[in-house]
Motif scaffolding. Structure first.
Motif, PDB file in Angstrom:
ATOM      1  N   ALA A  34       0.840  -1.204   0.000  1.00  0.00           N
ATOM      2  CA  ALA A  34       0.000   0.000   0.000  1.00  0.00           C
ATOM      3  C   ALA A  34       0.874   1.253   0.000  1.00  0.00           C
ATOM      4  CB  ALA A  34      -0.932   0.000   1.207  1.00  0.00           C
ATOM      5  N   VAL A  35       1.974   1.199   0.733  1.00  0.00           N
ATOM      6  CA  VAL A  35       2.894   2.337   0.760  1.00  0.00           C
ATOM      7  C   VAL A  35       3.496   2.538  -0.634  1.00  0.00           C
ATOM      8  CG1 VAL A  35       5.061   3.229   1.709  1.00  0.00           C
ATOM      9  CG2 VAL A  35       3.416   2.089   3.208  1.00  0.00           C
ATOM     10  N   SER A  36       3.895   1.440  -1.275  1.00  0.00           N
ATOM     11  CA  SER A  36       4.460   1.536  -2.631  1.00  0.00           C
ATOM     12  C   SER A  36       3.453   2.134  -3.602  1.00  0.00           C
ATOM     13  CB  SER A  36       4.885   0.151  -3.128  1.00  0.00           C
ATOM     14  OG  SER A  36       5.946  -0.325  -2.356  1.00  0.00           O
ATOM     15  N   ARG A  37       2.196   1.685  -3.512  1.00  0.00           N
ATOM     16  CA  ARG A  37       1.160   2.225  -4.402  1.00  0.00           C
ATOM     17  C   ARG A  37       0.931   3.705  -4.123  1.00  0.00           C
ATOM     18  NH1 ARG A  37      -1.486  -2.432  -2.851  1.00  0.00           N
ATOM     19  NH2 ARG A  37      -3.043  -1.230  -1.720  1.00  0.00           N
ATOM     20  N   ALA A  38       0.996   4.111  -2.867  1.00  0.00           N
ATOM     21  CA  ALA A  38       0.767   5.510  -2.498  1.00  0.00           C
ATOM     22  C   ALA A  38       1.911   6.397  -2.970  1.00  0.00           C
ATOM     23  CB  ALA A  38       0.588   5.643  -0.990  1.00  0.00           C
ATOM     24  N   CYS A  39       3.117   5.870  -2.995  1.00  0.00           N
ATOM     25  CA  CYS A  39       4.280   6.668  -3.392  1.00  0.00           C
ATOM     26  C   CYS A  39       4.192   7.120  -4.841  1.00  0.00           C
ATOM     27  CB  CYS A  39       5.568   5.884  -3.172  1.00  0.00           C
ATOM     28  SG  CYS A  39       6.026   5.733  -1.438  1.00  0.00           S
ATOM     29  N   GLN A  40       3.599   6.304  -5.694  1.00  0.00           N
ATOM     30  CA  GLN A  40       3.549   6.636  -7.118  1.00  0.00           C
ATOM     31  C   GLN A  40       2.746   7.904  -7.394  1.00  0.00           C
ATOM     32  OE1 GLN A  40       2.221   2.986  -8.858  1.00  0.00           O
ATOM     33  NE2 GLN A  40       4.133   1.932  -8.368  1.00  0.00           N
ATOM     34  N   PRO A  41       1.458   7.993  -6.975  1.00  0.00           N
ATOM     35  CA  PRO A  41       0.743   9.241  -7.261  1.00  0.00           C
ATOM     36  C   PRO A  41       1.296  10.427  -6.480  1.00  0.00           C
ATOM     37  CG  PRO A  41      -0.666   7.720  -6.045  1.00  0.00           C
ATOM     38  CD  PRO A  41       0.606   6.994  -6.388  1.00  0.00           C
ATOM     39  N   ALA A  42       1.819  10.181  -5.296  1.00  0.00           N
ATOM     40  CA  ALA A  42       2.394  11.277  -4.515  1.00  0.00           C
ATOM     41  C   ALA A  42       3.601  11.854  -5.234  1.00  0.00           C
ATOM     42  CB  ALA A  42       2.775  10.789  -3.110  1.00  0.00           C
ATOM     43  N   SER A  43       4.451  10.991  -5.780  1.00  0.00           N
ATOM     44  CA  SER A  43       5.636  11.504  -6.472  1.00  0.00           C
ATOM     45  C   SER A  43       5.258  12.179  -7.790  1.00  0.00           C
ATOM     46  CB  SER A  43       6.663  10.390  -6.703  1.00  0.00           C
ATOM     47  OG  SER A  43       6.167   9.435  -7.602  1.00  0.00           O
ATOM     48  N   ARG A  44       4.236  11.670  -8.474  1.00  0.00           N
ATOM     49  CA  ARG A  44       3.792  12.309  -9.720  1.00  0.00           C
ATOM     50  C   ARG A  44       3.212  13.694  -9.454  1.00  0.00           C
ATOM     51  NH1 ARG A  44       1.777   7.086 -11.123  1.00  0.00           N
ATOM     52  NH2 ARG A  44      -0.278   7.707 -10.406  1.00  0.00           N
ATOM     53  N   SER A  45       2.540  13.844  -8.328  1.00  0.00           N
ATOM     54  CA  SER A  45       1.910  15.129  -8.015  1.00  0.00           C
ATOM     55  C   SER A  45       2.900  16.134  -7.437  1.00  0.00           C
ATOM     56  CB  SER A  45       0.743  14.933  -7.042  1.00  0.00           C
ATOM     57  OG  SER A  45       1.236  14.539  -5.773  1.00  0.00           O
ATOM     58  N   GLY A  46       4.066  15.645  -7.005  1.00  0.00           N
ATOM     59  CA  GLY A  46       5.052  16.533  -6.397  1.00  0.00           C
ATOM     60  C   GLY A  46       4.729  16.880  -4.956  1.00  0.00           C
ATOM     61  N   VAL A  47       3.728  16.218  -4.398  1.00  0.00           N
ATOM     62  CA  VAL A  47       3.303  16.459  -3.016  1.00  0.00           C
ATOM     63  C   VAL A  47       4.041  15.472  -2.114  1.00  0.00           C
ATOM     64  CG1 VAL A  47       1.296  16.320  -1.476  1.00  0.00           C
ATOM     65  CG2 VAL A  47       1.034  17.255  -3.760  1.00  0.00           C
ATOM     66  N   PRO A  48       4.524  15.918  -0.942  1.00  0.00           N
ATOM     67  CA  PRO A  48       5.149  14.965  -0.023  1.00  0.00           C
ATOM     68  C   PRO A  48       4.186  13.825   0.316  1.00  0.00           C
ATOM     69  CG  PRO A  48       5.466  17.218   0.740  1.00  0.00           C
ATOM     70  CD  PRO A  48       4.497  17.277  -0.412  1.00  0.00           C
ATOM     71  N   LEU A  49       4.732  12.635   0.491  1.00  0.00           N
ATOM     72  CA  LEU A  49       3.913  11.451   0.741  1.00  0.00           C
ATOM     73  C   LEU A  49       2.973  11.646   1.925  1.00  0.00           C
ATOM     74  CD1 LEU A  49       3.101   8.538   0.175  1.00  0.00           C
ATOM     75  CD2 LEU A  49       5.057   7.807   1.568  1.00  0.00           C
ATOM     76  N   TRP A  50       3.470  12.207   3.029  1.00  0.00           N
ATOM     77  CA  TRP A  50       2.628  12.371   4.212  1.00  0.00           C
ATOM     78  C   TRP A  50       1.424  13.257   3.904  1.00  0.00           C
ATOM     79  CZ3 TRP A  50       1.675  17.210   6.013  1.00  0.00           C
ATOM     80  CH2 TRP A  50       2.571  18.219   5.633  1.00  0.00           C
ATOM     81  N   ARG A  51       1.648  14.312   3.122  1.00  0.00           N
ATOM     82  CA  ARG A  51       0.545  15.218   2.788  1.00  0.00           C
ATOM     83  C   ARG A  51      -0.457  14.513   1.874  1.00  0.00           C
ATOM     84  NH1 ARG A  51       2.540  20.646   0.924  1.00  0.00           N
ATOM     85  NH2 ARG A  51       2.813  20.885   3.140  1.00  0.00           N
ATOM     86  N   TRP A  52       0.035  13.755   0.903  1.00  0.00           N
ATOM     87  CA  TRP A  52      -0.843  13.025  -0.012  1.00  0.00           C
ATOM     88  C   TRP A  52      -1.680  12.017   0.768  1.00  0.00           C
ATOM     89  CZ3 TRP A  52      -1.883   8.081  -1.557  1.00  0.00           C
ATOM     90  CH2 TRP A  52      -2.627   7.944  -2.727  1.00  0.00           C
ATOM     91  N   LEU A  53      -1.057  11.292   1.693  1.00  0.00           N
ATOM     92  CA  LEU A  53      -1.793  10.309   2.511  1.00  0.00           C
ATOM     93  C   LEU A  53      -2.916  10.983   3.298  1.00  0.00           C
ATOM     94  CD1 LEU A  53       1.197   8.185   3.839  1.00  0.00           C
ATOM     95  CD2 LEU A  53      -0.553   7.438   2.206  1.00  0.00           C
ATOM     96  N   ARG A  54      -2.613  12.160   3.855  1.00  0.00           N
ATOM     97  CA  ARG A  54      -3.617  12.886   4.629  1.00  0.00           C
ATOM     98  C   ARG A  54      -4.729  13.409   3.722  1.00  0.00           C
ATOM     99  NH1 ARG A  54      -1.404  17.960   6.697  1.00  0.00           N
ATOM    100  NH2 ARG A  54      -2.193  18.703   4.741  1.00  0.00           N
ATOM    101  N   GLU A  55      -4.367  14.038   2.615  1.00  0.00           N
ATOM    102  CA  GLU A  55      -5.360  14.640   1.722  1.00  0.00           C
ATOM    103  C   GLU A  55      -6.254  13.592   1.064  1.00  0.00           C
ATOM    104  OE1 GLU A  55      -3.032  17.088  -0.892  1.00  0.00           O
ATOM    105  OE2 GLU A  55      -2.751  18.628   0.650  1.00  0.00           O
ATOM    106  N   GLU A  56      -5.719  12.403   0.815  1.00  0.00           N
ATOM    107  CA  GLU A  56      -6.510  11.336   0.204  1.00  0.00           C
ATOM    108  C   GLU A  56      -7.316  10.551   1.236  1.00  0.00           C
ATOM    109  OE1 GLU A  56      -6.931  10.690  -3.121  1.00  0.00           O
ATOM    110  OE2 GLU A  56      -5.874  12.591  -3.342  1.00  0.00           O
ATOM    111  N   GLY A  57      -7.154  10.890   2.509  1.00  0.00           N
ATOM    112  CA  GLY A  57      -7.914  10.218   3.569  1.00  0.00           C
ATOM    113  C   GLY A  57      -7.392   8.836   3.911  1.00  0.00           C
TER     114      GLY A  57
END
Length: 92
Positions: free
Chosen positions: A5-28
């Motif tokens: 799940a972490v690996s899957r989350a890293c992909q869109p977070a890195s594409r968006s340029g948003v830090p992973l922690w912020r992406w995890l929070r914003e995506e719920g």
């Protein structure tokens, strides 16, 4: 959180340029409190979800300028062993 799940989350977070922690929070994926607790654990610092009223001290806070407290996102608290600086983001 499972490793895949972490690996899957890293992909869109890195594409968006948003830090992973912020992406995890914003995506719920992770709520704010859990994320803050995990960050504090990783940094080896204590975490408090709520500040006990007994720790609030207006006289102590008055020793700091409001603009400085706001800019640094810190709040001085009265702890059993002295002054504690509560912060919203220890890496800021």
């Amino acid at each position: 959180m499972p490793e895949d799940a972490v690996s899957r989350a890293c992909q869109p977070a890195s594409r968006s340029g948003v830090p992973l922690w912020r992406w995890l929070r914003e995506e719920g994926v992770v709520d704010e409190t859990r994320l803050s607790r995990l960050a504090a654990d990783a940094m080896g610092i204590p975490f408090m979800a709520e500040i006990p009223e007994a720790m609030l001290d207006a006289e102590l806070a008055g020793n700091f300028s409001y603009p400085w407290l706001k800019r640094n996102m810190v709040m001085p608290l009265r702890g059993e062993e002295g002054v504690i600086l509560a912060m919203t983001d220890p890496e800021a």
